[in-house]
Design a protein around this motif. Sequence first.
Motif, short mmCIF file in Angstrom:
data_model
loop_
_atom_site.label_atom_id
_atom_site.label_comp_id
_atom_site.label_asym_id
_atom_site.label_seq_id
_atom_site.Cartn_x
_atom_site.Cartn_y
_atom_site.Cartn_z
N LYS A 276 6.38 1.15 3.95
CA LYS A 276 5.22 0.25 4.14
C LYS A 276 4.74 0.35 5.59
O LYS A 276 3.55 0.38 5.86
N ARG B 292 2.66 3.36 6.18
CA ARG B 292 1.30 3.18 5.65
C ARG B 292 0.47 2.31 6.60
O ARG B 292 -0.69 2.59 6.87
N PRO C 76 -6.64 -1.85 3.19
CA PRO C 76 -5.92 -1.16 2.11
C PRO C 76 -5.96 -1.97 0.83
O PRO C 76 -6.00 -3.20 0.87
N SER D 263 -0.49 0.58 -2.72
CA SER D 263 0.17 0.52 -1.42
C SER D 263 0.48 -0.91 -1.03
O SER D 263 1.43 -1.18 -0.32
N ASP E 50 -0.55 6.84 -3.93
CA ASP E 50 -1.67 7.13 -3.04
C ASP E 50 -2.05 5.91 -2.20
O ASP E 50 -1.62 4.80 -2.48
N MET E 51 -2.83 6.15 -1.15
CA MET E 51 -3.29 5.04 -0.30
C MET E 51 -4.77 4.84 -0.57
O MET E 51 -5.58 5.71 -0.29
N LEU F 19 -8.08 3.03 0.36
CA LEU F 19 -8.60 2.31 1.52
C LEU F 19 -10.08 2.01 1.36
O LEU F 19 -10.83 2.85 0.85
N GLY G 60 -4.63 9.97 0.60
CA GLY G 60 -5.43 8.76 0.76
C GLY G 60 -6.84 8.95 0.24
O GLY G 60 -7.35 10.07 0.16
#
Length: 791
Positions: free
Chosen positions: A178, A181, A203, A207, A217-218, A220, A314
């Motif tokens: 975490k 990220r 975010p 995540s 995946d991230m 955003l 991302g």
Amino acid sequence: MSVSDVEPLARGGYRCLLCDVRVPNSPSLNDHLKGKKHQKLLSVRSCRKSQQEKSLFVSGFHKGTSNLEITDYFQNFGTVANVIMDKDKGLYAIIEMGDTEEVEKVLSITQHCMNGQKLRVKHKETKEFKYIPKRKQSPGKKQWIDFEELTQGLCQAVDVDEQMKQLLQLFELTESEKTLRELIVSLLQEVFLEFFPSCRILPFGSSVNAFGIHGCDMDLFLDLENTKAFQAHARSKVETEEVNGIKEDAQFETQSEDSILSDIDLGTSNTAEVLQLVATVLQKCVPGIHKVQAVTTARLPVVKFIHKESGLQGDISINNRLAVRNTQFLQLCASLDQRVRPLVYAVRYWAKQKQLAGNPFGGGPLMNNYAVTLLVVFFLQNRTPPVLPTVNHLKELADEDDQCVIDGWDCTFPSNQSKVEPSPNSEGLCGLLAEFYKFYSQFDFAGTVVSLSEGKAHLVTDFIGPESETNLRLGPINIQDPFELSHNVSGNINERTGQKFKRQLDEAFKYCRSLQYQRKSNKGKIWGIVRLFQPLNSTDCSPAHSPEVDCSPVKELNHSGNVLTIPFKLSCLSEQTREKLHGSSDFREIWFNKVCHAVLYVMETVLKCGCTCTEGSGVRIDDIKISSFDGNGNDNDNDNEDNTGLKRKHPVEEIPETSSTKKARIETVQYRRKVTWHCEVWSRVWVGRRKMRRQLHFRTTEPDANTGEVVNSLEIEENVSAAILQQEGRGDKSSPLITFTLCAFLVGGNEDTRTTIRVTPIQHTTLFPEFFHFLESFVPKMAEKCFEKSE
Ligand code: ATP
Ligand code: MG
């Protein structure tokens, strides 16, 4: 040491925030604070702090300007200790001066100019120092745990509840994952702020929604609202100053405020243009990022990237405020009851293993993890007593500060879980998971819409027609977004995926009733949730591994015992019929009646069979309908010339012809819930159809939207049957080849709405199996064609 580096823990002990270390008591805390690691990090932090104070952020120079040129220029103001160019020598540099006085000296100059370019110079943004522990393996690359490994671990557990808790621990994001990220987000935030003043990077998704797994995946969201306001303000200032005759300075000021923004008007440019710009900044200015790609044609346009060191993928989007809010909703659900997370992890993993969700290959109509999670939340709202409250109830519990409206949708819920009473429900995880599968294996996905706002399933017919408030895109699975009420979260699912999903739910439900699920095997066999997770097509579930459980794909009920299935599909129905169904509580019966007429048309007119209704029809004068299944408006009773019982005998009522209904026949036959026909087939109409079509030079040009399969028109198929009949010379109809009954039932409410038609031979004949095999695919396809014709 700063006091804020130490945080007392709720369960006793302390955490050193600087080193990310936990200690059990005060003496060990003192030891840690005096220790090598902590002392080293303290000195690194103070060194970084002083470096930051001496650093400047410079942009506006020519692309390709060298480190040396920049050093030369800034040496005019003092010592240049270090110059860090952005990785592609693109748009900015960080310059460390000898001390803070020199920094102030640089900043006291109103305009720097280098090689004829006006420079933008400012303090480097300060950021909090964070320690990133060294890892043997980059966490981003750690994907799902190997199934073998998982099997060994989970089969040691004492019961299913423990298995589920272990599954959660194995998959959830660790604290350091975490933190990594968060660091990537702050890195992006820092760079983006330079180009998009006052922007925010938020975010969302796995995540941060409490359901993330290693390597997920991230997602955003780049919030440019404040940037837009900033830009609009700056532009209006320029205009005012231009009017006042101070054009030169004003122009310069806008450019110096933001060189990139001067190329684009955020207020008027489209998503693709802004995303291209975002991609450029990512590519050129953010260190450690690669494989940047703007995907602007997707349903949700994004810029994709990969963080090099961790391998994390991302996505940055700019129009996704609702997703940030629904992520907070999922966070709230997870915090309200500790059973939510283990359940969601189990169901998400099951869906992945069965290839139902989380499409690893990109594209394709699979469920997504968000939809799967909402199904778990809805199920928990429907326990007695409920484990989770409905969204509407949450709204009531929210106070003034929690009010939130996004794009016109009310997204209000309490920000703090303490406002929600804990659930009195005390069911265990093992039972809840089994109940989840039971609940959905008996769920009418096609006939209802899952509403998390109210925690109940609505009839689909409430969502069609002009009066419905929300125009959902209805499909085989309908999950209304909890906030954006006009959005079907699983609207991408096609009929085939829907069927696959339901079949797997059914299998899981059956398995959860077995002892293998509930009890640990004392013979070392795979048991509990592990067997539920066996990958599709896994050889592990061959009977040799588990003699007591048949894990082979369960034959769908509809396919056993010669049953044809016609699923309820709103998309096949005409606008007129949909309107008729709107708000109707007996929509299933209305639809069933339509199916029966269509099936009869296919059997009699298209396949030239004889059909006599023996059970289940009735006359309803108040429900007169115009049938035009023949498409040309011609009288459908052409074949009804004899009354020998070989042809349709259901009551048909002619009405006097008027100009508008000239060739239309009025039918008053109403089929309810169950109907049986006695049928006779005179010719091998199922043999050589393809060849006959070719011979008749019919073109097959209508591929099915979902399957890509070519489906011919009713007329073509009718002509093909007539030609086969003629070829066989069976026009006399002396003795039928096969006699059988067709018994149609309406199913729905407690399971998927559909019509099932049982086909039973009356006399044994070797021809029957191949005839049934033909009917199995032909009748549902042709019935759909009939619906289209009836428009
Ligand atoms: P994972 O990335 O691990 O598959 P996720 O929860 O991040 O799981 P994504 O598909 O990446 O799922 O979606 C990220 C977020 O985007 C979701 O949490 C949700 O907020 C939003 N989202 C995704 N799909 C939809 C959808 N069909 N309708 C509305 N919002 C969606
Ligand atoms: Mg995601």
